[in-house]
Design an enzyme around this catalytic site. Structure first.
Site, PDB file in Angstrom:
ATOM      1  N   GLY B  51      -7.036   5.044  24.340  1.00 58.47           N
ATOM      2  CA  GLY B  51      -5.620   4.797  24.556  1.00 58.47           C
ATOM      3  C   GLY B  51      -4.786   5.998  24.153  1.00 58.47           C
ATOM      4  O   GLY B  51      -5.192   6.774  23.280  1.00 58.47           O
ATOM      5  N   GLY B  53      -1.169   7.795  22.647  1.00 64.02           N
ATOM      6  CA  GLY B  53      -0.351   7.525  21.465  1.00 64.02           C
ATOM      7  C   GLY B  53      -0.936   8.078  20.184  1.00 64.02           C
ATOM      8  O   GLY B  53      -0.444   7.763  19.095  1.00 64.02           O
ATOM      9  N   HIS B  54      -1.970   8.920  20.292  1.00 57.21           N
ATOM     10  CA  HIS B  54      -2.623   9.458  19.095  1.00 57.21           C
ATOM     11  C   HIS B  54      -2.644  10.985  19.073  1.00 57.21           C
ATOM     12  O   HIS B  54      -3.494  11.578  18.426  1.00 57.21           O
ATOM     13  CB  HIS B  54      -4.074   8.958  19.016  1.00 57.21           C
ATOM     14  CG  HIS B  54      -4.227   7.485  18.972  1.00 57.21           C
ATOM     15  ND1 HIS B  54      -3.730   6.724  17.952  1.00 57.21           N
ATOM     16  CD2 HIS B  54      -4.823   6.606  19.834  1.00 57.21           C
ATOM     17  CE1 HIS B  54      -4.022   5.443  18.176  1.00 57.21           C
ATOM     18  NE2 HIS B  54      -4.683   5.346  19.312  1.00 57.21           N
ATOM     19  N   ASP B 107     -12.592   0.427  25.369  1.00 56.64           N
ATOM     20  CA  ASP B 107     -13.079   1.769  25.698  1.00 56.64           C
ATOM     21  C   ASP B 107     -14.574   1.711  25.998  1.00 56.64           C
ATOM     22  O   ASP B 107     -15.058   2.348  26.938  1.00 56.64           O
ATOM     23  CB  ASP B 107     -12.865   2.735  24.521  1.00 56.64           C
ATOM     24  CG  ASP B 107     -11.401   2.888  24.142  1.00 56.64           C
ATOM     25  OD1 ASP B 107     -10.556   2.199  24.744  1.00 56.64           O
ATOM     26  OD2 ASP B 107     -11.107   3.674  23.235  1.00 56.64           O
ATOM     27  N   HIS B 216      -4.095   1.357  14.908  1.00 56.12           N
ATOM     28  CA  HIS B 216      -3.277   0.513  15.786  1.00 56.12           C
ATOM     29  C   HIS B 216      -2.636  -0.621  14.997  1.00 56.12           C
ATOM     30  O   HIS B 216      -2.183  -1.607  15.566  1.00 56.12           O
ATOM     31  CB  HIS B 216      -4.118  -0.071  16.915  1.00 56.12           C
ATOM     32  CG  HIS B 216      -4.943   0.935  17.626  1.00 56.12           C
ATOM     33  ND1 HIS B 216      -6.257   1.170  17.305  1.00 56.12           N
ATOM     34  CD2 HIS B 216      -4.626   1.798  18.629  1.00 56.12           C
ATOM     35  CE1 HIS B 216      -6.724   2.131  18.087  1.00 56.12           C
ATOM     36  NE2 HIS B 216      -5.759   2.531  18.893  1.00 56.12           N
TER      37      HIS B 216
END
Lengths: 328, 328
Positions: B51, B53-54, B107, B216
């Protein structure tokens, strides 16, 4: 505002201890950080400094091809005269020392006094002040402007010039020309808090932003509702380009800098727009920088800096350097 | 939570557009980022992803001596099967491709399916999962642990191994050994917010921290009042060292990583203590990393990762690499 720290009084010293522990190319003695191995004989020295709380500024830019030493004060408070004197001595390679720092009253007073004191020890010094914040004064009052993120371009360019063996007058002129060619504007989303302070540096509504705010929370141009990233970038670039510079070459470098909490994702969304706008204006972007370069701890927001490049500045910007935080 | 963005739907794609605009060593096609110039023929390929956002994870670690390609999903949501397939094809240099990514169900499902699909195209793949988060499961259930910041050590070490011309089995074994030798624990101070979401990923009191929280917002070990940086570091290091590894050598690298909003000042205060504690335990620290390496956008907090080094891992960690975000 929650901080992982031990005590407000130990904040800066413990931070410096960790910085040098993690980066063996740096050493510190009290509130002065310098290159491991000390001054380079025969090279013009460059010192900077100011209040702490802006990492990687200032101490992160000590290294080959950049700064020789920095004097660090408390958070958002200028360094002591003693630290300034010590930094100048540490940086002295017997070719003179440039004092290159942001235009803030307290820093200026102490660095000026330190310059007078080291002159008695036979060290010649000059001063160049970062004055890139276009929101802090009108163009015709350029010398009253504060120094913000754009100063790192002056560090890199003057630092590379000093490595060529140039003399103090040449390094000083190169640094001044870099400052004169650099423009920055910031936008703030949320404040930071000085360790130990009862409250944050300023208050701002949960849906508000402030255009032009300074890195210590100095008032900006307007405060209004949050706008889209593209709208914000458009205004910032428009303001940067409207600010006159001498003989622009059409080649620029640009820095999209997080003030702290604003993440890389948002910086890249903004950079994407900035790059498109500059291209549309016929400008060529050289060596853009996107990341955390000059922060105010956990403050949210970002700044955009633009430096107009002539052939020499472009070459000096590309020159090799070795420092933990200069990243391209 | 204020974000400088245009729309939640455009967040990831605009971020990728800015990333590759700022870093010409990277290119992207849809949700896949790879090295400019594509796969290196004759080298085992390494893909990662997950995902968004990291940042800098994952895409920031694409480069020589690191990753060949990444597949990126929406914020905190795994990449599509198509993107995983595309990433593997992009990374394929005809020596096979290692899929090296964090242990998250979505994932895993899509990367596994992608592996089966590319096998039909004649590309052999293997999988190594990042499982370094010691707070997410007990040591005896190590394969259930989530992958967090420690995976970047596996990127660097496996990436350097692949550059030596090693075959797929060797690169895979080296990556697995790196994962097995890495341990991470995080502490969260404040949440982040997924673009477009109605509220933050979790709630936490203004004076609270949560030990062991995932990137998260996955629940941690305890939630309590804010403690001193040294108390927090002491507990984190104690937990990291108490977690058994096979044949520790006494040499480690350590990463003190901001989850986003936590500034460098606090990271260095914590690193100072971590370094002292490890030294007291008789451990030698090699190439420490302090900064923003694996974030959750504007989340405040930090993680500490420790990797035990044998002679080969230490050599591979020191091997040259070229990527915008691997900084020592």
């Amino acid at each position: 505002m929650k901080k992982l720290m031990n005590s407000p009084d130990a904040f800066v010293d413990e931070m410096l201890a960790g910085l040098v522990a993690a980066h063996p190319s740096l050493v510190h003695e009290g509130r002065v950080v310098c290159r491991a191995g000390g001054a380079r004989k025969g090279k013009v020295g460059i010192v900077s400094g100011g209040g702490a709380g802006h990492l990687p500024l200032f101490t992160g830019y000590v290294g080959e091809g950049l700064l020789d030493a920095c004097a660090v004060g408390d958070v958002f408070a200028g360094p002591s005269v003693d630290s300034c004197v010590q930094a100048i001595h540490t940086a002295d390679g017997e070719r003179g020392v440039l004092r290159l720092y942001g235009n803030y009253g307290g820093d200026r007073m102490n660095f000026d006094l330190a310059g007078e004191m080291v002159e008695m020890d036979g060290i010649k010094t000059t001063t160049v002040l970062g004055t890139d914040d276009i929101a802090s004064a009108a163009p015709e009052e350029g010398t009253r402007r504060r120094g913000v993120a754009g100063i790192i371009y002056a560090y890199k360019i003057a630092g590379a010039k000093a490595e060529t063996g140039a003399d103090l007058a040449e390094v000083t002129a190169t640094a001044q020309a870099a400052v004169d060619a650099a423009r920055t504007i910031g936008v703030a989303l949320s404040p930071c808090q000085i360790p130990g302070a009862a409250k944050a540096t300023f208050e701002i509504g949960p849906d508000e932003i402030e255009m032009g705010m300074g890195i210590h929370g100095e008032p900006g141009i307007w405060r209004d509702k949050l706008r889209s990233a593209d709208d914000v970038a458009d205004e910032m670039v428009r303001r940067l380009l409207a600010d006159p510079v001498a003989s622009p070459s059409g080649r620029v470098s640009v820095l999209v800098n997080s003030l702290g909490a604003t993440p890389l994702e948002e910086l890249f969304i903004v950079y994407r727009r900035v790059a498109a706008l500059l291209k549309k204006e016929g400008l060529t972007i050289v060596r853009p920088l996107v990341g955390h370069y000059v922060t105010s701890m956990e403050m949210a927001g970002l700044s955009i800096s633009l430096i107009h490049l002539d052939a020499e500045r472009e070459k000096l910007l590309a020159a090799p350097c070795a420092c933990p935080f200069w990243r391209v």
